[in-house]
Design a protein around this motif. Structure first.
Motif: not given
Length: 635
Positions: A470, A472-473, A475, A513-514, A517-518, A547, A550
């Motif tokens: 994903w 986040w992975e 990141q 997506q960022v 997730m946040r 974030f 990243q």
């Protein structure tokens, strides 16, 4: 024994006895012996019977400074030669200087001096220098103990069951300490808090009266003890749980000068060389004692302002790295002694050839030794460890091809070997022993998370990151770096990390997506109380800055590959500024906010408090971060 020396010195004349008098041979011997008694259990070099080799060992262990050594060694030679000349006179056991002019002249001549006055001046120089060191080491009392103060907390201790169970010696030492302790606390801004914390430790160590005597007899150690305990609840807890750390307070030169990365590794290896490597329990204890002592040094330097925030995190990260290196080495040597090392027959290479530090065994053979690496993520990967941080780590190996097995008497498939190897490393780090636990570890960032294999091959890691990971992975991968491993495996991991992070991405999808997730993290972990501000998790906090960085790197790394060089947030911000992705003023403002917020998190950690403050604090920093989030991520 100190009191006896004082009485003898007074009776015989302060400097007239070269053995028992002030600055005499006995004071040099006692100076060395006190370190032998305190540290000899852990340092074999201090167990010798001869003084001069012991002085050499004390210098090597930095328990004596070079200046102190240059005082004590020549003084010992001079005083011993003087003693020998005195005993030659009538073949008698004497250490007293002569009082007649004739014998004074003879002694001076035998020592190579033209007259008594010049000999006496040199003798006094040595004795006074020795006496100064002896005074510093033993903190000789110059007056009787003060009257016991009428303070409620102290009186409660004196009437407690604990006090009544102490030996006469223990009560005497405690009676001597308490007035001095109260005086030291009264000199601070919050004396009641200082005294309450100090007495918490005193009650824990009271049955071990040697620790009480150490504080009572060393004003400098007591002053440092009171100051550090007053300033940090975390240090209070550490000293309460691990009184052996009180030894660190004796030498302020070492206490406030943490070791650098190379020195930490060397010091820990030396510590472990002194014990039986086959005794895993003892190795685990020594690892914990080393880690606790080094972190205490960092905290002391932090509290006193010797180390700035970024250096504190560097130091805590280096300590963890040294512990991981030696833990892996110990487990590796223990296991491979039985199984041999993992090997494989290489198939066609999947990566550009990278020279191996271990040549293939057997002429013309394709048998290779497989490598293993510990990869750090999170705060460890980003060189940003705090005092209570977990270690986010994963384990990789580079075994591939055929015949993947160990080459020892007890043959194991490489996959089985590595699984057991990683489990033993985690066990060494996380198991509670009398000295506590080294670190909590989190391995959930490995491919497929908690459901995945504990140790992954580099090939499988690469495939997972390319096809299944994903955003986040990715990141998280930005904060990853190799802690231990062969040069070959290190280079191959960096190659994979670079390939994954520098892929071209759909910026709109990445942004979506960022942000999602946040938002999920805000919903689940942010403060629900508007009156407080969580420095890490709330909008405008540390995680927002991470974030932002990243997102920008993942969005632009295909254009500017240099953005993925570093794993720490500050240098990543610098890279974004140098590449022109971030305006200089924005990059500097975010970096300043990041340092300010993390500095406060460190302070709260030393007080064992959560990273939460009143909502009215850090408004400027929060506004900077929120504006950057809206302008750079949500736009």
């Amino acid at each position: 024994m100190k009191a006896m020396i004082n009485r003898e010195a007074e009776r015989r004349g302060k400097y007239l006895d070269v053995k028992l008098g002030t600055g005499g041979i006995r004071e040099i011997e006692f100076t060395a012996q006190v370190f032998q008694l305190m540290r000899g259990g852990r340092i074999p070099e201090l167990r010798g019977r001869s003084l001069l080799p012991t002085l050499d060992a004390l210098l090597a262990q930095q328990l004596l400074t070079a200046e102190e050594f240059e005082v004590l060694q020549p003084a010992y030679y001079f005083l011993r030669r003087t003693e020998n000349r005195l005993q030659m006179w009538n073949d008698e056991q004497t250490h007293s200087l002569p009082t007649t002019l004739e014998r004074q002249a003879c002694l001076a001549s035998s020592m190579g001096f033209a007259d008594w006055a010049s000999f006496e001046a040199e003798l006094n120089r040595h004795q006074q220098a020795v006496a100064q060191i002896f005074q510093r080491v033993f903190a000789l009392e110059t007056q009787e103990s003060q009257p016991m103060p009428e303070h409620p907390a102290i009186q409660a201790l004196l009437h407690s069951r604990l006090y009544n169970t102490l030996t006469d010696t223990g009560r005497s030492r405690l009676n001597r300490l308490l007035p001095a302790l109260l005086d030291a606390c009264n000199a601070l801004a919050d004396p009641e808090q200082a005294l309450e914390r100090c007495l918490r430790i005193v009650q824990k160590i009271a049955p071990r009266s040697g620790y009480i005597a150490m504080l009572a007899d060393h004003p400098n150690a007591l002053e440092q003890f009171v100051r550090l305990v007053s300033d940090s609840l975390w240090i209070t807890s550490q000293l309460t749980d691990h009184p052996i750390l009180l030894d660190q307070l004796l030498d302020s030169r070492q206490l406030y000068t943490p070791l650098d990365r190379e020195q930490l590794g060397a010091a820990l290896r030396l510590e472990l060389e002194r014990i039986d490597q086959g005794d895993t329990e003892q190795v685990m204890e020594r690892l914990r004692q080393f880690k606790q002592a080094q972190v205490l040094r960092v905290a002391a330097a932090d509290i006193t302002g010797v180390l700035p925030l970024m250096k504190v995190s560097d130091q805590l990260t280096w300590i963890a790295e040294a512990v991981l290196e030696e833990t892996q080495r110990h487990v590796w040597e223990t296991m491979t002694a039985q199984t041999g090392v993992p090997t494989y027959i290489a198939a066609a290479p999947e990566y550009p050839p990278i020279p191996s530090p271990s040549p293939a065994r057997g002429e013309g053979s394709k048998i290779e030794e497989a490598g293993f690496a510990i990869i750090a993520y999170g705060k460890l990967g980003g060189l940003e460890l705090g005092y209570g941080s977990d270690l986010d780590i994963i384990f990789l190996h580079d075994s591939h091809g055929t015949a993947q097995q160990t080459n020892g008497k007890k043959t194991l498939e490489n996959a089985v070997f590595y699984a057991r190897f990683a489990q033993k490393i985690i066990h060494t780090l996380t198991t509670f022993t009398p000295a506590g636990r080294l670190y909590e570890t989190d391995t959930r960032l490995r491919p497929s998370g908690a459901s995945g294999l504990l140790v992954t091959s580099l090939n499988a890691f690469r495939t997972y990151q390319q096809e299944k990971a994903w955003v986040w992975e990715h990141q998280a991968l930005l904060r990853a770096r190799v802690i231990t491993g062969s040069e070959r495996l290190r280079a191959q991991f960096e190659q994979v990390r670079h390939e994954i992070l520098c892929q071209s991405r759909d910026r709109a999808e990445l942004r979506k997506q960022v942000i999602a997730m946040r938002q999920k993290m805000w919903d689940s972990m942010a403060s629900k109380d508007a009156r407080v501000f969580n420095l890490k998790k709330d909008p405008g906090g540390v995680t927002d800055i991470e974030f932002i960085v990243q997102f920008l790197i993942l969005a632009h790394a295909h254009e500017y590959p240099e953005l993925v060089r570093w794993s720490d947030n500050i240098r990543q911000l610098d890279s974004l500024q140098v590449a022109g992705v971030l305006p200089t003023d924005t990059a500097e403002a975010l970096a300043d906010a990041y340092r300010t917020l993390r500095d406060r998190i460190h302070e709260l950690s030393l007080q064992e408090q959560e990273a939460v403050v009143d909502a009215g604090q850090f408004m400027r920093e929060r506004e900077v971060v929120r504006a950057a989030w809206v302008g750079l991520v949500e736009q």
